[in-house]
Write an enzyme that holds these catalytic residues in place. Structure first.
Site, PDB file in Angstrom:
ATOM      1  N   ASP A 138       0.861  -1.180   0.000  1.00  0.00           N
ATOM      2  CA  ASP A 138       0.000   0.000   0.000  1.00  0.00           C
ATOM      3  C   ASP A 138       0.905   1.241   0.000  1.00  0.00           C
ATOM      4  O   ASP A 138       1.498   1.553  -1.027  1.00  0.00           O
ATOM      5  CB  ASP A 138      -0.898  -0.107   1.248  1.00  0.00           C
ATOM      6  CG  ASP A 138      -1.990   0.929   1.328  1.00  0.00           C
ATOM      7  OD1 ASP A 138      -2.561   1.268   0.290  1.00  0.00           O
ATOM      8  OD2 ASP A 138      -2.277   1.405   2.440  1.00  0.00           O
ATOM      9  N   LYS A 177      -1.324  -1.609  -4.445  1.00  0.00           N
ATOM     10  CA  LYS A 177      -2.078  -0.358  -4.659  1.00  0.00           C
ATOM     11  C   LYS A 177      -1.057   0.724  -5.010  1.00  0.00           C
ATOM     12  O   LYS A 177      -0.667   1.522  -4.145  1.00  0.00           O
ATOM     13  CB  LYS A 177      -2.784   0.065  -3.355  1.00  0.00           C
ATOM     14  CG  LYS A 177      -4.091  -0.611  -3.025  1.00  0.00           C
ATOM     15  CD  LYS A 177      -4.669   0.064  -1.758  1.00  0.00           C
ATOM     16  CE  LYS A 177      -5.817  -0.704  -1.173  1.00  0.00           C
ATOM     17  NZ  LYS A 177      -6.174  -0.233   0.185  1.00  0.00           N
ATOM     18  N   ARG A 216     -11.423 -11.275   8.431  1.00  0.00           N
ATOM     19  CA  ARG A 216     -10.306 -12.036   7.854  1.00  0.00           C
ATOM     20  C   ARG A 216     -10.769 -13.394   7.333  1.00  0.00           C
ATOM     21  O   ARG A 216     -10.170 -13.965   6.440  1.00  0.00           O
ATOM     22  CB  ARG A 216      -9.220 -12.280   8.917  1.00  0.00           C
ATOM     23  CG  ARG A 216      -8.497 -11.029   9.384  1.00  0.00           C
ATOM     24  CD  ARG A 216      -7.240 -11.419  10.147  1.00  0.00           C
ATOM     25  NE  ARG A 216      -6.711 -10.336  10.987  1.00  0.00           N
ATOM     26  CZ  ARG A 216      -5.872  -9.406  10.559  1.00  0.00           C
ATOM     27  NH1 ARG A 216      -5.468  -9.390   9.306  1.00  0.00           N
ATOM     28  NH2 ARG A 216      -5.424  -8.479  11.387  1.00  0.00           N
TER      29      ARG A 216
HETATM   30  P1  IMP Z   1       1.519  -0.139   3.982  1.00  0.00           P
HETATM   31  O1  IMP Z   1       2.546  -0.020   5.080  1.00  0.00           O
HETATM   32  O2  IMP Z   1       0.753   1.152   3.841  1.00  0.00           O
HETATM   33  O3  IMP Z   1       2.086  -0.597   2.662  1.00  0.00           O
HETATM   34  O4  IMP Z   1       0.392  -1.165   4.431  1.00  0.00           O
HETATM   35  C1  IMP Z   1       0.686  -2.258   5.146  1.00  0.00           C
HETATM   36  C2  IMP Z   1      -0.480  -3.002   5.693  1.00  0.00           C
HETATM   37  O5  IMP Z   1      -1.687  -2.272   5.754  1.00  0.00           O
HETATM   38  C3  IMP Z   1      -0.830  -4.200   4.850  1.00  0.00           C
HETATM   39  O6  IMP Z   1       0.077  -5.252   5.039  1.00  0.00           O
HETATM   40  C4  IMP Z   1      -2.230  -4.504   5.346  1.00  0.00           C
HETATM   41  O7  IMP Z   1      -2.150  -5.294   6.510  1.00  0.00           O
HETATM   42  C5  IMP Z   1      -2.785  -3.134   5.643  1.00  0.00           C
HETATM   43  N1  IMP Z   1      -3.660  -2.693   4.528  1.00  0.00           N
HETATM   44  C6  IMP Z   1      -3.357  -1.899   3.482  1.00  0.00           C
HETATM   45  N2  IMP Z   1      -4.411  -1.740   2.663  1.00  0.00           N
HETATM   46  C7  IMP Z   1      -5.418  -2.480   3.203  1.00  0.00           C
HETATM   47  C8  IMP Z   1      -6.774  -2.737   2.797  1.00  0.00           C
HETATM   48  O8  IMP Z   1      -7.297  -2.276   1.758  1.00  0.00           O
HETATM   49  N3  IMP Z   1      -7.488  -3.554   3.631  1.00  0.00           N
HETATM   50  C9  IMP Z   1      -6.989  -4.095   4.774  1.00  0.00           C
HETATM   51  N4  IMP Z   1      -5.714  -3.886   5.175  1.00  0.00           N
HETATM   52  C10 IMP Z   1      -4.947  -3.082   4.400  1.00  0.00           C
END
Ligand code: IMP
Ligand code: MG
Length: 183
Positions: free
Chosen positions: A102, A130, A164
């Site tokens: 993300d 994403k 989940r």
């Molecule tokens: P990041 O550090 O922003 O890349 O996101 C890390 C974590 O956020 C992921 O491993 C997910 O556990 C959670 N996450 C990100 N997007 C979503 C979503 O659309 N639904 C649920 N969890 C999300």
């Protein structure tokens, strides 16, 4: 639980088909290597269990837990390692198995944490990407699907630790999280 879902984005069959293809590719790429699958809990457990059963070369597995969301809706940008790996990665070809890339903040933190442990190589495999939300300079080596900026649940993905156990990937109805967005 099902009544909270606005729409299904990926059903079980679609997910498994993509994971089978990915498993084939990883099996080929890691044929003569020392594959170490490292699942980042909790979101990647369902993906990990489907992926590892579609890998036909020897591998070992372990888990670590990092959290940046603290169960809420948007990332707080703070990453915490709440469970470290038990097996030494030294000399192994490490493949990080993530649920979603993300902002990339979690993975870039995990990457620098793991590089210190001296694996032979290190690559990233994610079920979803994403790209429009990226803040950190990190990309996946393997991915199944790119998705737009929509909050997904099911197949390991949670909203406040729930959903989940849904067998598909869905989008929540707005009224489920509306109150949280306002606060
Ligand atoms: P990041 O550090 O922003 O890349 O996101 C890390 C974590 O956020 C992921 O491993 C997910 O556990 C959670 N996450 C990100 N997007 C979503 C979503 O659309 N639904 C649920 N969890 C999300
Ligand atoms: Mg995760």
């Amino acid at each position: 639980m099902f009544k909270d879902i606005e729409k299904i984005l990926f059903d079980e069959k679609t997910l498994l088909n993509a994971i089978k293809q990915l498993g084939k590719k990883i099996s080929k790429d890691y044929k003569n290597k020392n594959l170490f699958l490292l699942s980042v809990l909790k979101g990647s457990i369902v993906f990990m269990s489907d992926l590892m059963r579609n890998i036909s070369t020897h591998c070992i597995i372990d888990f670590m837990c990092a959290s940046s969301y603290e169960g809420g809706f948007k990332t707080k940008g703070v990453v915490k390692i709440t469970k470290d790996i038990d097996i030494s990665v030294c000399g192994y070809d490490l493949l990080i198995v993530e649920d979603i890339l993300d902002s990339g903040l979690t993975l870039s933190y995990i990457l620098s944490f793991l590089k210190n442990k001296k694996p032979k190589s290190i690559k990233i495999c994610t079920l979803f990407d994403k790209p429009s939300r990226r803040q950190a300079d990190v990309e996946a080596d393997y991915k199944c699907f790119e998705i737009p900026d929509e909050f997904i649940v099911g197949y390991g993905f949670d909203y406040k630790e729930k959903y989940r156990n849904l067998p598909f990937i869905g989008v929540l109805k707005k009224d489920v999280y509306e109150l949280d967005v306002l606060h």
